[in-house]
Design a protein around this motif. Sequence first.
Motif, PDB file in Angstrom:
ATOM      1  N   GLN A  18       0.839  -1.206   0.000  1.00  0.00           N
ATOM      2  CA  GLN A  18       0.000   0.000   0.000  1.00  0.00           C
ATOM      3  C   GLN A  18       0.869   1.249   0.000  1.00  0.00           C
ATOM      4  O   GLN A  18       0.599   2.207  -0.717  1.00  0.00           O
ATOM      5  N   LEU A  21       2.373   1.733  -3.448  1.00  0.00           N
ATOM      6  CA  LEU A  21       1.343   2.187  -4.390  1.00  0.00           C
ATOM      7  C   LEU A  21       1.068   3.680  -4.203  1.00  0.00           C
ATOM      8  O   LEU A  21       1.026   4.443  -5.172  1.00  0.00           O
ATOM      9  N   HIS A  25       1.878   6.533  -6.977  1.00  0.00           N
ATOM     10  CA  HIS A  25       0.719   7.034  -7.717  1.00  0.00           C
ATOM     11  C   HIS A  25      -0.125   8.093  -7.009  1.00  0.00           C
ATOM     12  O   HIS A  25      -0.913   8.767  -7.663  1.00  0.00           O
ATOM     13  N   ASP A  75      -5.011  12.698 -11.791  1.00  0.00           N
ATOM     14  CA  ASP A  75      -3.979  11.828 -11.215  1.00  0.00           C
ATOM     15  C   ASP A  75      -4.449  11.217  -9.898  1.00  0.00           C
ATOM     16  O   ASP A  75      -4.159  10.052  -9.607  1.00  0.00           O
ATOM     17  N   SER A  78      -6.936   8.518 -10.673  1.00  0.00           N
ATOM     18  CA  SER A  78      -6.225   7.326 -11.148  1.00  0.00           C
ATOM     19  C   SER A  78      -5.660   6.536  -9.969  1.00  0.00           C
ATOM     20  O   SER A  78      -5.749   5.299  -9.933  1.00  0.00           O
ATOM     21  N   TYR A  79      -5.098   7.245  -8.997  1.00  0.00           N
ATOM     22  CA  TYR A  79      -4.588   6.563  -7.802  1.00  0.00           C
ATOM     23  C   TYR A  79      -5.718   5.846  -7.067  1.00  0.00           C
ATOM     24  O   TYR A  79      -5.559   4.695  -6.657  1.00  0.00           O
ATOM     25  N   LYS A  81      -8.423   4.645  -8.174  1.00  0.00           N
ATOM     26  CA  LYS A  81      -8.808   3.451  -8.931  1.00  0.00           C
ATOM     27  C   LYS A  81      -7.800   2.325  -8.704  1.00  0.00           C
ATOM     28  O   LYS A  81      -8.185   1.180  -8.438  1.00  0.00           O
ATOM     29  N   LYS A  82      -6.518   2.644  -8.783  1.00  0.00           N
ATOM     30  CA  LYS A  82      -5.481   1.637  -8.556  1.00  0.00           C
ATOM     31  C   LYS A  82      -5.557   1.075  -7.127  1.00  0.00           C
ATOM     32  O   LYS A  82      -5.404  -0.125  -6.908  1.00  0.00           O
ATOM     33  N   SER A  83      -5.803   1.959  -6.157  1.00  0.00           N
ATOM     34  CA  SER A  83      -5.906   1.529  -4.768  1.00  0.00           C
ATOM     35  C   SER A  83      -7.103   0.589  -4.577  1.00  0.00           C
ATOM     36  O   SER A  83      -6.992  -0.441  -3.907  1.00  0.00           O
ATOM     37  N   GLU A  85      -8.543  -1.259  -6.855  1.00  0.00           N
ATOM     38  CA  GLU A  85      -8.254  -2.521  -7.550  1.00  0.00           C
ATOM     39  C   GLU A  85      -7.299  -3.397  -6.747  1.00  0.00           C
ATOM     40  O   GLU A  85      -7.431  -4.617  -6.736  1.00  0.00           O
ATOM     41  N   ALA A  86      -6.338  -2.783  -6.061  1.00  0.00           N
ATOM     42  CA  ALA A  86      -5.386  -3.550  -5.255  1.00  0.00           C
ATOM     43  C   ALA A  86      -6.084  -4.221  -4.073  1.00  0.00           C
ATOM     44  O   ALA A  86      -5.723  -5.325  -3.683  1.00  0.00           O
TER      45      ALA A  86
END
Length: 104
Positions: A18, A21, A25, A75, A78-79, A81-83, A85-86
């Motif tokens: 975490q 990430l 990002h 940005d 986007s972070y 979304k990535k968080s 998904e993780a």
Amino acid sequence: MIFDHRTYCVRPGTLPKQMALYKEHGYAAQCRNLGKPVLYATTDVGDVNSYVHVWAYRDAADRAEKRAAMQADPDWQSYLKKSAEAGYLVSQENKILVAAEFPD
């Protein structure tokens, strides 16, 4: 001045992932919109699957304005979304702290 104190808990064993990430990002986008955090820390004892960050604002209006700008930042989105998904995050607790009149 007010302080936004946030505690996040992650699934066991995922704290380093975490943090990596977020560093890659999320950190730049968050600092661009909120300024540098007063504190960003992991715990050494107690709930070792958590981390804390604290942000300072002039007042509630300053906080609302800066957080709205951050939410509109591609940005940052986007972070988020990535968080999501993780799937590392389990819970979040937010507190608004008001600075005492002392010490100077």
